[in-house]
Scaffold this motif. Sequence first.
Motif, PDB file in Angstrom:
ATOM      1  N   VAL A 139      10.244   7.772   0.646  1.00 47.09           N
ATOM      2  CA  VAL A 139       9.283   8.511   1.452  1.00 47.09           C
ATOM      3  C   VAL A 139      10.021   9.411   2.428  1.00 47.09           C
ATOM      4  O   VAL A 139      10.884   8.950   3.176  1.00 47.09           O
ATOM      5  CB  VAL A 139       8.372   7.545   2.250  1.00 47.09           C
ATOM      6  N   GLN A 140       9.680  10.696   2.410  1.00 45.63           N
ATOM      7  CA  GLN A 140      10.207  11.628   3.401  1.00 45.63           C
ATOM      8  C   GLN A 140       9.105  11.875   4.417  1.00 45.63           C
ATOM      9  O   GLN A 140       7.970  12.183   4.046  1.00 45.63           O
ATOM     10  CB  GLN A 140      10.635  12.940   2.748  1.00 45.63           C
ATOM     11  N   PHE A 141       9.442  11.689   5.701  1.00 46.60           N
ATOM     12  CA  PHE A 141       8.421  11.794   6.733  1.00 46.60           C
ATOM     13  C   PHE A 141       9.009  12.313   8.034  1.00 46.60           C
ATOM     14  O   PHE A 141      10.215  12.278   8.250  1.00 46.60           O
ATOM     15  CB  PHE A 141       7.752  10.430   6.963  1.00 46.60           C
ATOM     16  N   ASP A 142       8.120  12.809   8.884  1.00 42.78           N
ATOM     17  CA  ASP A 142       8.484  13.281  10.216  1.00 42.78           C
ATOM     18  C   ASP A 142       8.364  12.103  11.168  1.00 42.78           C
ATOM     19  O   ASP A 142       7.261  11.604  11.404  1.00 42.78           O
ATOM     20  CB  ASP A 142       7.547  14.415  10.636  1.00 42.78           C
ATOM     21  N   GLU A 143       9.493  11.656  11.687  1.00 42.62           N
ATOM     22  CA  GLU A 143       9.516  10.472  12.548  1.00 42.62           C
ATOM     23  C   GLU A 143       8.782  10.676  13.875  1.00 42.62           C
ATOM     24  O   GLU A 143       8.514   9.714  14.593  1.00 42.62           O
ATOM     25  CB  GLU A 143      10.953   9.993  12.791  1.00 42.62           C
ATOM     26  N   ARG A 144       8.409  11.917  14.192  1.00 36.41           N
ATOM     27  CA  ARG A 144       7.601  12.159  15.393  1.00 36.41           C
ATOM     28  C   ARG A 144       6.139  11.793  15.165  1.00 36.41           C
ATOM     29  O   ARG A 144       5.381  11.646  16.119  1.00 36.41           O
ATOM     30  CB  ARG A 144       7.706  13.625  15.817  1.00 36.41           C
ATOM     31  N   HIS A 145       5.741  11.662  13.899  1.00 37.75           N
ATOM     32  CA  HIS A 145       4.339  11.404  13.575  1.00 37.75           C
ATOM     33  C   HIS A 145       4.078  10.034  12.961  1.00 37.75           C
ATOM     34  O   HIS A 145       2.929   9.576  12.960  1.00 37.75           O
ATOM     35  CB  HIS A 145       3.805  12.482  12.622  1.00 37.75           C
ATOM     36  N   THR A 146       5.104   9.401  12.424  1.00 42.87           N
ATOM     37  CA  THR A 146       4.937   8.078  11.821  1.00 42.87           C
ATOM     38  C   THR A 146       6.270   7.354  11.810  1.00 42.87           C
ATOM     39  O   THR A 146       7.294   7.910  12.203  1.00 42.87           O
ATOM     40  CB  THR A 146       4.333   8.182  10.394  1.00 42.87           C
ATOM     41  N   SER A 147       6.249   6.125  11.362  1.00 42.76           N
ATOM     42  CA  SER A 147       7.466   5.313  11.275  1.00 42.76           C
ATOM     43  C   SER A 147       7.375   4.458  10.016  1.00 42.76           C
ATOM     44  O   SER A 147       6.300   4.330   9.403  1.00 42.76           O
ATOM     45  CB  SER A 147       7.588   4.407  12.497  1.00 42.76           C
ATOM     46  N   THR A 148       8.490   3.849   9.648  1.00 33.41           N
ATOM     47  CA  THR A 148       8.463   2.981   8.479  1.00 33.41           C
ATOM     48  C   THR A 148       7.531   1.794   8.722  1.00 33.41           C
ATOM     49  O   THR A 148       6.858   1.333   7.801  1.00 33.41           O
ATOM     50  CB  THR A 148       9.870   2.484   8.112  1.00 33.41           C
ATOM     51  N   GLU A 149       7.448   1.343   9.965  1.00 32.07           N
ATOM     52  CA  GLU A 149       6.552   0.235  10.291  1.00 32.07           C
ATOM     53  C   GLU A 149       5.087   0.635  10.076  1.00 32.07           C
ATOM     54  O   GLU A 149       4.282  -0.143   9.550  1.00 32.07           O
ATOM     55  CB  GLU A 149       6.758  -0.229  11.734  1.00 32.07           C
ATOM     56  N   GLN A 150       4.736   1.852  10.483  1.00 34.05           N
ATOM     57  CA  GLN A 150       3.365   2.334  10.274  1.00 34.05           C
ATOM     58  C   GLN A 150       3.063   2.499   8.785  1.00 34.05           C
ATOM     59  O   GLN A 150       1.972   2.152   8.330  1.00 34.05           O
ATOM     60  CB  GLN A 150       3.145   3.649  11.013  1.00 34.05           C
ATOM     61  N   LEU A 151       4.026   3.019   8.052  1.00 35.03           N
ATOM     62  CA  LEU A 151       3.825   3.194   6.609  1.00 35.03           C
ATOM     63  C   LEU A 151       3.640   1.835   5.930  1.00 35.03           C
ATOM     64  O   LEU A 151       2.753   1.670   5.097  1.00 35.03           O
ATOM     65  CB  LEU A 151       5.002   3.949   5.996  1.00 35.03           C
ATOM     66  N   ALA A 152       4.465   0.862   6.316  1.00 36.37           N
ATOM     67  CA  ALA A 152       4.335  -0.483   5.764  1.00 36.37           C
ATOM     68  C   ALA A 152       2.980  -1.084   6.150  1.00 36.37           C
ATOM     69  O   ALA A 152       2.350  -1.777   5.346  1.00 36.37           O
ATOM     70  CB  ALA A 152       5.479  -1.365   6.247  1.00 36.37           C
ATOM     71  N   GLY A 153       2.521  -0.807   7.354  1.00 37.27           N
ATOM     72  CA  GLY A 153       1.212  -1.285   7.794  1.00 37.27           C
ATOM     73  C   GLY A 153       0.077  -0.683   6.985  1.00 37.27           C
ATOM     74  O   GLY A 153      -0.891  -1.373   6.649  1.00 37.27           O
ATOM     75  N   ASN A 154       0.195   0.613   6.672  1.00 43.17           N
ATOM     76  CA  ASN A 154      -0.820   1.269   5.833  1.00 43.17           C
ATOM     77  C   ASN A 154      -0.886   0.609   4.460  1.00 43.17           C
ATOM     78  O   ASN A 154      -1.971   0.394   3.912  1.00 43.17           O
ATOM     79  CB  ASN A 154      -0.518   2.757   5.687  1.00 43.17           C
ATOM     80  N   LEU A 155       0.290   0.289   3.906  1.00 45.50           N
ATOM     81  CA  LEU A 155       0.325  -0.371   2.598  1.00 45.50           C
ATOM     82  C   LEU A 155      -0.217  -1.791   2.688  1.00 45.50           C
ATOM     83  O   LEU A 155      -0.945  -2.243   1.806  1.00 45.50           O
ATOM     84  CB  LEU A 155       1.749  -0.366   2.043  1.00 45.50           C
ATOM     85  N   ALA A 156       0.107  -2.492   3.770  1.00 44.38           N
ATOM     86  CA  ALA A 156      -0.374  -3.866   3.948  1.00 44.38           C
ATOM     87  C   ALA A 156      -1.897  -3.910   4.013  1.00 44.38           C
ATOM     88  O   ALA A 156      -2.519  -4.847   3.508  1.00 44.38           O
ATOM     89  CB  ALA A 156       0.242  -4.475   5.204  1.00 44.38           C
ATOM     90  N   SER A 157      -2.495  -2.893   4.606  1.00 47.70           N
ATOM     91  CA  SER A 157      -3.957  -2.824   4.687  1.00 47.70           C
ATOM     92  C   SER A 157      -4.594  -2.761   3.304  1.00 47.70           C
ATOM     93  O   SER A 157      -5.750  -3.144   3.133  1.00 47.70           O
ATOM     94  CB  SER A 157      -4.388  -1.605   5.498  1.00 47.70           C
ATOM     95  N   ALA A 158      -3.837  -2.275   2.330  1.00 52.39           N
ATOM     96  CA  ALA A 158      -4.343  -2.178   0.963  1.00 52.39           C
ATOM     97  C   ALA A 158      -3.847  -3.335   0.087  1.00 52.39           C
ATOM     98  O   ALA A 158      -4.091  -3.347  -1.116  1.00 52.39           O
ATOM     99  CB  ALA A 158      -3.919  -0.847   0.349  1.00 52.39           C
ATOM    100  N   GLY A 159      -3.122  -4.290   0.698  1.00 51.40           N
ATOM    101  CA  GLY A 159      -2.690  -5.457  -0.053  1.00 51.40           C
ATOM    102  C   GLY A 159      -1.284  -5.409  -0.608  1.00 51.40           C
ATOM    103  O   GLY A 159      -0.905  -6.268  -1.405  1.00 51.40           O
ATOM    104  N   TYR A 160      -0.496  -4.422  -0.205  1.00 56.36           N
ATOM    105  CA  TYR A 160       0.885  -4.315  -0.685  1.00 56.36           C
ATOM    106  C   TYR A 160       1.848  -4.631   0.448  1.00 56.36           C
ATOM    107  O   TYR A 160       1.778  -4.029   1.514  1.00 56.36           O
ATOM    108  CB  TYR A 160       1.179  -2.902  -1.195  1.00 56.36           C
ATOM    109  N   GLN A 161       2.766  -5.570   0.221  1.00 53.68           N
ATOM    110  CA  GLN A 161       3.791  -5.878   1.211  1.00 53.68           C
ATOM    111  C   GLN A 161       4.959  -4.925   1.005  1.00 53.68           C
ATOM    112  O   GLN A 161       5.417  -4.734  -0.122  1.00 53.68           O
ATOM    113  CB  GLN A 161       4.275  -7.322   1.062  1.00 53.68           C
ATOM    114  N   ALA A 162       5.435  -4.330   2.096  1.00 56.70           N
ATOM    115  CA  ALA A 162       6.541  -3.379   2.011  1.00 56.70           C
ATOM    116  C   ALA A 162       7.601  -3.741   3.034  1.00 56.70           C
ATOM    117  O   ALA A 162       7.287  -4.138   4.155  1.00 56.70           O
ATOM    118  CB  ALA A 162       6.040  -1.958   2.262  1.00 56.70           C
TER     119      ALA A 162
END
Length: 85
Positions: A44-67
Motif C-alpha cells: 500500500v502506498q499512502f500519504d502518512e499525513r492522512h492515514t497510517s498503517t494502524e488505521q489501514l489495519a483497522g479498516n481491514l479489521a472492521s471487515a473481518g481481515y486481520q492485518a
Amino acid sequence: MQTAVLKIDGMNSEACADKVAQILNSSNGVSDVRVSLLNSQADVQFDERHTSTEQLAGNLASAGYQAQSGKAAEKNGGCCGGCCG
C-alpha cells in the motif's frame, strides 16, 4: 508518500483479495494498492499525513481481515517484496 506491506489473514479467494483492495483503495490518503492472494499481503502506498498503517489495519479489521505491518509482518513470514515478491 510511504509504502507499507500488510500481511493479511483471512484472504482465501480472489473475491477476498478484491474486497481487501477495495477497502484499502477507499481509505483516505491511499494512492496505490497491490494485493497478492498467493502471499497473503497487500503493498500500500499512502500519504502518512492522512492515514497510517494502524488505521489501514483497522479498516481491514472492521471487515473481518486481520492485518499486520512492518516488523510484525516480517516475523510472521512476510518480506519486503524485493527478493521473493
